[in-house]
Design a protein around this motif. Structure first.
Motif, PDB file in Angstrom:
ATOM      1  N   HIS A  69       0.854  -1.187   0.000  1.00  0.00           N
ATOM      2  CA  HIS A  69       0.000   0.000   0.000  1.00  0.00           C
ATOM      3  C   HIS A  69       0.888   1.233   0.000  1.00  0.00           C
ATOM      4  N   GLU A  76      -0.975   2.864  -4.352  1.00  0.00           N
ATOM      5  CA  GLU A  76      -0.735   1.634  -5.128  1.00  0.00           C
ATOM      6  C   GLU A  76      -2.092   1.025  -5.455  1.00  0.00           C
ATOM      7  N   CYS A  85      -4.112  -1.394  -5.208  1.00  0.00           N
ATOM      8  CA  CYS A  85      -3.964  -2.614  -4.430  1.00  0.00           C
ATOM      9  C   CYS A  85      -5.157  -3.548  -4.506  1.00  0.00           C
ATOM     10  N   HIS A 116      -9.390   0.140  -4.372  1.00  0.00           N
ATOM     11  CA  HIS A 116      -8.203   0.959  -4.087  1.00  0.00           C
ATOM     12  C   HIS A 116      -8.543   2.451  -4.019  1.00  0.00           C
TER      13      HIS A 116
HETATM   14 CU1  CUA Z   1      -4.020   0.200  -0.829  1.00  0.00          CU
HETATM   15 CU2  CUA Z   1      -4.511   1.046  -2.918  1.00  0.00          CU
END
Ligand code: CUA
Ligand code: CUK
Length: 672
Positions: free
Chosen positions: A594, A631, A633, A637
């Protein structure tokens, strides 16, 4: 295409189709025809196809070697997979790097602070020579060191997580070049000065160059247990101001010694506007410069015996002590040398001469015999014993124009880059004869062969690191990338396989290590690890124990990150508060990184799985500041976000002054 070539191309096609399950003659013929069409359509020669087959690495397949290359002025290290030539990583070292969050949290800020000089934060570096840690002269895949020529700094990268753990600098010197080079068991990491200066960062006018300016070689003690350089147990040898250049440590036969070349027996120091010759001609008057031969084990002993004096916190062995006690000797080396490389058996030392067509091969046995018999050829003006050139060499090899750096293979051959000729020469160590040359594009500097500077080189591959790339790649304006060219050493003649543009200048040296020697971690364990200090971070946050505490030293936010939220996701503080963010990424899945970005506060962290980061800053601007994960993720996100709310201390302190509103038009007079 001539017939024999066509036949060979068809054989290649056969090889290709043999890899597929359908090997019927029909399919082979079709495959061959299809390959021919493809080669024609893309204008590829048979050699091109061979090069492609030797480097192409299908998705999911891993490389045989890692190449660790200097990232030049970026202050980073570039990691390239060989033979695929895929760039795997830029390791942040001397400069902040936002994606890795390097230089943004307290932990990595402290690493960078280790390299502050003269009270200044330095945001660039001139990295030249990476050095992998060794055991018994062979890479062990544990650590990587790299020097910063511009600011005389040395960094330690742990290859367990490819992260920079330490930067050290000594104010005893002002620049380096022969850095980093390790002794065979990585007891020491060597850093040799380039431009002489008064030792200790003090002032002395340039007219006192001969008397007050000095070079030196720092031997940074490496503590393998801790994975850190230990300045307390490090020492330096003082050298005359001869402008030392490159370095290499002896090994096997020459273990315990180290070798440095130099370029300025003239003791020139410039002054072209003051009636003296410019540096480049001033330093090129003499036919010979001095190879420095150092018995570092003896130096270590003399330092332990209290023969050193302390300058800027560094134990320095004075020049007169080294000269008198048999630590330092000079052997002439031809005109403007560059590169000094010890052969795998440790018996010979190869020096290139930029302005000479020869590579000079010194014999350590001969040098050692001269030293043992005290057969000296006089002394230099600083009292250092000289050894006669003709008595110290095994021979010279006529290499070509501008020989620089040398690498070795497992068949008894050496390879030397030829800067002026833009080529690499392969030559026999046994009879000192050139076997063949391969052109480079262009202005080749260092070369790096697979484990080619260890006691057991692999042969196989060689990387030519070229400073110019003109006409090799699609143009990108006047500043062009550098060019890494991969060469196959297993064929006769050598074959150029691949050109990789490196958009980070200027890389100098690289080392290539067998990939299976590295065992990098995928996640930090335990959850809440401090990557720099190692182990559980002091402020690691457990899931369910997130909280915000106001203490005497400010507001402490104990936060966790996990797909797809930060907890807490709202932080309320007062303007002027000191904020201590403590964030733990609770993830334990590979690649579940992250980010944590905070608008306008110049904060971006990379929280790798299990990693903990601390950030300390002052909430000096009032307002509403989104914070979010940087990021991608998870599917949610974008929702991994929150707010950092800074309430103004004084009402409306930070509220922009509203634009003066135009006076309202007079209201129409109501009708009576
Ligand atoms: Cu944690 Cu995008
Ligand atoms: S130096 Cu750059 S090509 Cu710094 Cu090793 Cu020779």
């Amino acid at each position: 295409m001539p017939l024999p070539s066509l036949r060979r191309a068809l054989a290649l096609a056969l090889m290709l189709s043999a890899c597929s399950s359908d090997t019927s003659p029909q399919a082979t013929a079709t495959g061959g025809a299809a390959l021919q069409d493809l080669m024609k359509a893309r204008n590829l020669s048979e050699d091109d196809v061979k090069a492609a087959l030797k480097t192409f690495t299908p998705t999911g397949r891993l490389d045989e070697y890692y190449l660790f290359g200097s990232g030049g002025h970026s202050g980073q290290v570039v990691v390239v997979g060989v033979p695929s030539m895929r760039i795997l990583k830029y390791i942040a070292v001397f400069t902040p790097e936002p994606w890795q969050g390097y230089g943004f949290d307290d932990q990595t800020k402290a690493v960078l602070a280790g390299g502050r000089r003269h009270g200044k934060d330095l945001t660039w570096a001139d990295t030249h020579h990476p050095a992998l840690s060794e055991m018994a002269g062979d890479y062990d895949g544990k650590f990587l060191f790299i020097g910063d020529k511009a600011n005389a700094r040395m960094a330690v990268i742990d290859l367990a997580d490819f992260t920079t753990k330490q930067i050290v600098t000594s104010h005893v010197i002002e620049s380096d070049h022969g850095a980093a080079f390790v002794t065979p068991n990585t007891d020491y990491v060597i850093e040799v000065t380039q431009y002489p200066a008064p030792l200790g960062g003090v002032y002395a006018d340039i007219s006192t160059f001969k008397e007050k300016y000095r070079g030196g070689a720092i031997f940074w003690r490496f503590d393998r247990e801790k994975g850190r350089l230990d300045p307390e147990r490090s020492f330096m040898l003082e050298f005359p101001p001869y402008v030392q250049d490159l370095a290499d440590a002896g090994k096997l036969a020459s273990d315990g010694y180290a070798f440095f070349n130099s370029i300025n027996t003239e003791l020139a120091y410039g002054g072209n506007a003051e009636g003296r010759p410019p540096m480049e001609s001033g330093m090129s008057q003499n036919d010979m410069d001095y190879l420095h031969v150092v018995n570092w084990r003896l130096a270590e002993k003399l330092v332990a015996d209290g023969k050193a004096k302390t300058i800027a916190g560094m134990k320095v062995l004075p020049l007169e002590v080294s000269a008198a006690e048999g630590v330092l000797f000079f052997v002439p080396e031809p005109k403007s040398p560059h590169g000094v490389d010890v052969t795998p058996d440790g018996q010979d030392i190869v020096v290139g001469g930029k302005l000479d067509t020869h590579g000079t091969v010194y014999s350590f046995a001969k040098i050692k015999a001269l030293i043992d018999q005290k057969k000296f050829d006089g002394k230099d003006p600083y009292g250092v014993p000289l050894l006669a050139f003709k008595d110290a060499i095994r021979g010279q090899v006529d290499l070509g124009l501008g020989p620089l750096h040398t690498q070795f293979d497992d068949q008894g051959f050496a390879y030397t880059s030829l800067f002026l000729e833009s080529a690499c020469a392969k030559w026999s160590l046994k009879d000192l004869k050139v076997v063949e040359k391969i052109p480079s594009s262009y202005n080749i500097g260092h070369i790096s062969a697979a484990e080619g500077d260890t006691v057991s080189p692999d042969g196989r591959y060689l990387m030519m690191m070229n400073k110019w790339a003109l006409d090799r790649f699609a143009p990108v304006g006047p500043l062009l990338p550098q060019n890494f060219q991969l060469v196959d050493l297993t064929t006769n003649p050598m074959q150029l396989l691949y050109d990789l543009p490196i958009p980070l200048g200027e890389p100098h040296y690289a080392q290539m290590i067998k990939a299976d020697k590295l065992k990098p971690e995928a996640i930090y364990k335990p959850v809440g690890s401090d990557p720099i200090q190692g182990g559980l971070a002091k402020n690691a946050v457990e899931g369910g124990k997130e909280r915000i505490e106001r203490r005497d030293d400010g507001v402490h936010v104990f936060m966790t990150a996990i797909r797809s939220h930060f907890t807490p996701d709202i932080i309320r503080v007062k303007q002027g508060d000191t904020i201590h963010l403590h964030i733990t990424n609770l993830e334990q899945a590979d690649d579940a990184t992250h980010g944590f970005a905070l608008d306008s506060y110049n904060i971006n962290l990379s929280l790798e799985p299990g990693e903990h980061s601390d950030v300390t800053f002052k909430a000096d601007s009032a307002g509403v500041f989104p914070m979010y994960c940087t990021e991608f993720c998870s599917a949610l996100h974008l929702e991994m976000a929150g707010y950092f709310l800074v309430e103004p201390q004084v009402a409306a302190l930070d509220t922009p002054t509203p634009e003066p509103t135009p006076a309202p038009a007079p209201a129409p007079t109501p009708n009576p």
